[in-house]
Design a protein around this motif. Sequence first.
Motif, PDB file in Angstrom:
ATOM      1  N   LYS A  76       0.834  -1.197   0.000  1.00 33.95           N
ATOM      2  CA  LYS A  76       0.000   0.000   0.000  1.00 33.95           C
ATOM      3  C   LYS A  76       0.869   1.247   0.000  1.00 33.95           C
ATOM      4  N   VAL A 105      -8.437  10.639   3.267  1.00 31.78           N
ATOM      5  CA  VAL A 105      -7.078  11.136   3.427  1.00 31.78           C
ATOM      6  C   VAL A 105      -6.698  11.931   2.175  1.00 31.78           C
ATOM      7  N   ASP A 115       4.579  -2.816   5.139  1.00 34.75           N
ATOM      8  CA  ASP A 115       4.622  -3.692   3.964  1.00 34.75           C
ATOM      9  C   ASP A 115       6.055  -4.001   3.536  1.00 34.75           C
ATOM     10  N   MET A 170      -3.121  -1.073  -5.111  1.00 32.87           N
ATOM     11  CA  MET A 170      -4.235  -0.252  -5.588  1.00 32.87           C
ATOM     12  C   MET A 170      -4.089   1.119  -4.944  1.00 32.87           C
ATOM     13  N   ILE A 175      -3.126  -0.804  -9.820  1.00 30.85           N
ATOM     14  CA  ILE A 175      -4.514  -0.600 -10.243  1.00 30.85           C
ATOM     15  C   ILE A 175      -4.952   0.780  -9.776  1.00 30.85           C
ATOM     16  N   ASP A 205      -7.997   3.886 -10.664  1.00 33.84           N
ATOM     17  CA  ASP A 205      -9.178   4.231 -11.445  1.00 33.84           C
ATOM     18  C   ASP A 205      -9.951   5.254 -10.619  1.00 33.84           C
ATOM     19  N   GLY A 209     -12.024   6.736  -2.665  1.00 31.08           N
ATOM     20  CA  GLY A 209     -12.852   6.499  -1.485  1.00 31.08           C
ATOM     21  C   GLY A 209     -13.242   5.045  -1.309  1.00 31.08           C
ATOM     22  N   ALA A 210     -12.562   4.150  -2.052  1.00 31.43           N
ATOM     23  CA  ALA A 210     -12.884   2.714  -1.938  1.00 31.43           C
ATOM     24  C   ALA A 210     -12.720   2.250  -0.494  1.00 31.43           C
ATOM     25  N   ASP A 211     -13.632   1.410  -0.028  1.00 29.84           N
ATOM     26  CA  ASP A 211     -13.485   0.871   1.332  1.00 29.84           C
ATOM     27  C   ASP A 211     -12.702  -0.447   1.266  1.00 29.84           C
ATOM     28  N   THR A 250     -11.587  -2.678  -2.003  1.00 34.75           N
ATOM     29  CA  THR A 250     -10.153  -2.836  -2.267  1.00 34.75           C
ATOM     30  C   THR A 250      -9.800  -4.317  -2.343  1.00 34.75           C
ATOM     31  N   LEU A 293      -8.002  -6.206  -5.440  1.00 35.36           N
ATOM     32  CA  LEU A 293      -6.704  -6.885  -5.282  1.00 35.36           C
ATOM     33  C   LEU A 293      -6.834  -8.384  -5.583  1.00 35.36           C
ATOM     34  N   ASP A 314      -2.107   3.816   7.591  1.00 38.71           N
ATOM     35  CA  ASP A 314      -3.077   4.922   7.526  1.00 38.71           C
ATOM     36  C   ASP A 314      -4.524   4.459   7.743  1.00 38.71           C
ATOM     37  N   GLY A 371      -7.065  -3.611   9.179  1.00 34.61           N
ATOM     38  CA  GLY A 371      -6.525  -4.946   9.441  1.00 34.61           C
ATOM     39  C   GLY A 371      -7.421  -6.064   8.927  1.00 34.61           C
ATOM     40  N   THR A 372      -8.300  -5.741   7.999  1.00 38.25           N
ATOM     41  CA  THR A 372      -9.265  -6.737   7.515  1.00 38.25           C
ATOM     42  C   THR A 372      -8.999  -7.171   6.079  1.00 38.25           C
ATOM     43  N   LEU A 373      -8.220  -6.366   5.375  1.00 33.38           N
ATOM     44  CA  LEU A 373      -8.116  -6.578   3.931  1.00 33.38           C
ATOM     45  C   LEU A 373      -7.486  -7.918   3.530  1.00 33.38           C
TER      46      LEU A 373
HETATM   47  C1  LIG Z   1      -8.007   6.407  -6.335  1.00 31.87           C
HETATM   48  C2  LIG Z   1      -7.863   5.810  -4.930  1.00 31.87           C
HETATM   49  C3  LIG Z   1      -8.015   6.647  -3.842  1.00 31.87           C
HETATM   50  C4  LIG Z   1      -7.893   6.097  -2.540  1.00 31.87           C
HETATM   51  N1  LIG Z   1      -8.079   6.945  -1.538  1.00 31.87           N
HETATM   52  C5  LIG Z   1      -7.972   6.467  -0.286  1.00 31.87           C
HETATM   53  C6  LIG Z   1      -8.172   7.365   0.799  1.00 31.87           C
HETATM   54  O1  LIG Z   1      -8.446   8.549   0.603  1.00 31.87           O
HETATM   55  N2  LIG Z   1      -8.012   6.886   2.056  1.00 31.87           N
HETATM   56  C7  LIG Z   1      -7.665   5.567   2.289  1.00 31.87           C
HETATM   57  O2  LIG Z   1      -7.502   5.195   3.473  1.00 31.87           O
HETATM   58  N3  LIG Z   1      -7.488   4.712   1.272  1.00 31.87           N
HETATM   59  C8  LIG Z   1      -7.634   5.119   0.002  1.00 31.87           C
HETATM   60  N4  LIG Z   1      -7.427   4.251  -1.006  1.00 31.87           N
HETATM   61  C9  LIG Z   1      -7.027   2.865  -0.673  1.00 31.87           C
HETATM   62  C10 LIG Z   1      -8.108   1.917  -0.116  1.00 31.87           C
HETATM   63  O3  LIG Z   1      -9.312   2.527   0.189  1.00 31.87           O
HETATM   64  C11 LIG Z   1      -7.544   1.164   1.122  1.00 31.87           C
HETATM   65  O4  LIG Z   1      -6.380   0.548   0.677  1.00 31.87           O
HETATM   66  C12 LIG Z   1      -8.467   0.076   1.667  1.00 31.87           C
HETATM   67  O5  LIG Z   1      -9.563   0.644   2.291  1.00 31.87           O
HETATM   68  C13 LIG Z   1      -7.716  -0.922   2.604  1.00 31.87           C
HETATM   69  O6  LIG Z   1      -7.928  -0.615   3.981  1.00 31.87           O
HETATM   70  P1  LIG Z   1      -6.779  -0.620   5.065  1.00 31.87           P
HETATM   71  O7  LIG Z   1      -5.735   0.355   4.684  1.00 31.87           O
HETATM   72  O8  LIG Z   1      -7.446  -0.413   6.385  1.00 31.87           O
HETATM   73  O9  LIG Z   1      -6.174  -2.125   4.978  1.00 31.87           O
HETATM   74  P2  LIG Z   1      -5.558  -3.075   6.105  1.00 31.87           P
HETATM   75  O10 LIG Z   1      -6.399  -4.288   6.187  1.00 31.87           O
HETATM   76  O11 LIG Z   1      -5.255  -2.354   7.385  1.00 31.87           O
HETATM   77  O12 LIG Z   1      -4.176  -3.423   5.383  1.00 31.87           O
HETATM   78  C14 LIG Z   1      -3.452  -4.640   5.650  1.00 31.87           C
HETATM   79  C15 LIG Z   1      -2.540  -4.935   4.501  1.00 31.87           C
HETATM   80  O13 LIG Z   1      -3.299  -5.092   3.296  1.00 31.87           O
HETATM   81  C16 LIG Z   1      -2.546  -4.612   2.181  1.00 31.87           C
HETATM   82  N5  LIG Z   1      -3.229  -3.458   1.574  1.00 31.87           N
HETATM   83  C17 LIG Z   1      -4.099  -2.577   2.138  1.00 31.87           C
HETATM   84  N6  LIG Z   1      -4.502  -1.669   1.245  1.00 31.87           N
HETATM   85  C18 LIG Z   1      -3.883  -1.962   0.085  1.00 31.87           C
HETATM   86  C19 LIG Z   1      -3.881  -1.374  -1.201  1.00 31.87           C
HETATM   87  N7  LIG Z   1      -4.629  -0.295  -1.487  1.00 31.87           N
HETATM   88  N8  LIG Z   1      -3.105  -1.935  -2.170  1.00 31.87           N
HETATM   89  C20 LIG Z   1      -2.350  -3.043  -1.900  1.00 31.87           C
HETATM   90  N9  LIG Z   1      -2.299  -3.640  -0.689  1.00 31.87           N
HETATM   91  C21 LIG Z   1      -3.059  -3.104   0.291  1.00 31.87           C
HETATM   92  C22 LIG Z   1      -1.178  -4.220   2.734  1.00 31.87           C
HETATM   93  O14 LIG Z   1      -0.327  -5.340   2.698  1.00 31.87           O
HETATM   94  C23 LIG Z   1      -1.519  -3.853   4.169  1.00 31.87           C
HETATM   95  O15 LIG Z   1      -0.408  -3.918   5.049  1.00 31.87           O
HETATM   96  C24 LIG Z   1      -7.569   4.724  -2.316  1.00 31.87           C
HETATM   97  C25 LIG Z   1      -7.418   3.915  -3.434  1.00 31.87           C
HETATM   98  C26 LIG Z   1      -7.564   4.451  -4.731  1.00 31.87           C
HETATM   99  C27 LIG Z   1      -7.425   3.547  -5.912  1.00 31.87           C
END
Ligand SMILES: Cc1cc2nc3c(=O)[nH]c(=O)nc-3n(C[C@H](O)[C@H](O)[C@H](O)COP(=O)(O)OP(=O)(O)OC[C@H]3O[C@@H](n4cnc5c(N)ncnc54)[C@H](O)[C@@H]3O)c2cc1C
Length: 254
Positions: A8, A25, A37, A60, A83, A85, A90-92, A96, A100, A120, A124-126
């Motif tokens: 991320k 953010v 990461d 992403m 990825i 787009d 604002g993807a949750d 996401t 992925l 950020d 911790g669910t992804l």
């Molecule tokens: C155009 C765009 C705008 C975005 N804007 C925001 C924003 O404003 N605020 C925001 O918080 N997020 C944003 N994202 C990212 C996305 O919403 C978050 O990544 C997602 O909600 C994952 O939640 P988390 O960070 O709590 O994951 P967690 O579950 O806490 O992450 C655990 C692990 O999952 C993996 N992971 C998490 N997110 C990603 C990722 N995006 N890509 C690859 N691996 C990942 C990493 O290994 C990470 O250590 C944006 C994405 C895009 C494409």
Amino acid sequence: MQVVVLVKSIPDPSGEAKLGPDFLVIREGDGVLDPGDEYAVEAALTLAEASGGEVAVVSMGPANAASAIRRALAMGAHRATHISDEALRGADALATAKVLAAAVRRSPFDLVLAGVESTDGYTGTLPMTVAEMLGVPSATFARKVEVTAGVARVERQTEAGYDVVECALPALVTVTASAAEPRFPTLKGIMSARSKPLEQLALADLGLSPAEVAPTQRVVAVEATAEKGPGEVIQAGDDDAARIADLLAEAKVI
Ligand SMILES: Cc1cc2nc3c(=O)[nH]c(=O)nc-3n(C[C@H](O)[C@H](O)[C@H](O)COP(=O)(O)OP(=O)(O)OC[C@H]3O[C@@H](n4cnc5c(N)ncnc54)[C@H](O)[C@@H]3O)c2cc1C
């Protein structure tokens, strides 16, 4: 062995994170590779080096996520998929995970590594959601990951010590800071990162529609933590012990 790392891009954690009026953010300037990461990237490189395999990173995020991806490539990852787009703004975490999982599924893989939680968003669910969507087992909080004969052996950190968990590959594992000491990219690594394959994908390339990634949750309010007031200094005197005992009782410590 083909190892995929979910990485991320986050706003520089040494600066002050800012939220927009929609509570998302603000992601201006270059993103940095989430420090959590880097442990997963290092663990993947170590496993791939031992088996003659390769490491692919998948991320992403907005356009500025490219600098975080380049850092993973400079550390030694072989290729990357980014990825991005506008429909993903604002993807949750669920959306996401769908994105992925669809990206990981495009190529054969043995192991997916991820951080335990991002610095950020930190839901911790992804990773476990991605594992479920890929139909593979997940092992979390790994302080050590080994792979032998198609089986991942994970030391899973617990409060009391660690559990040893084994699962057949393909699998997904989340790693803690104890799993590896991330290497610094060398100058050669930084230079070679520029010519490594970096695939840019939009939502449609994954066969997903904007409706399928519409957020199912949104942040509706954010409140700052109340600042702590000054502490009470108890001077040595006749009733100091009684006053300390009262304070401990108030705090339900005694
Ligand atoms: C155009 C765009 C705008 C975005 N804007 C925001 C924003 O404003 N605020 C925001 O918080 N997020 C944003 N994202 C990212 C996305 O919403 C978050 O990544 C997602 O909600 C994952 O939640 P988390 O960070 O709590 O994951 P967690 O579950 O806490 O992450 C655990 C692990 O999952 C993996 N992971 C998490 N997110 C990603 C990722 N995006 N890509 C690859 N691996 C990942 C990493 O290994 C990470 O250590 C944006 C994405 C895009 C494409």
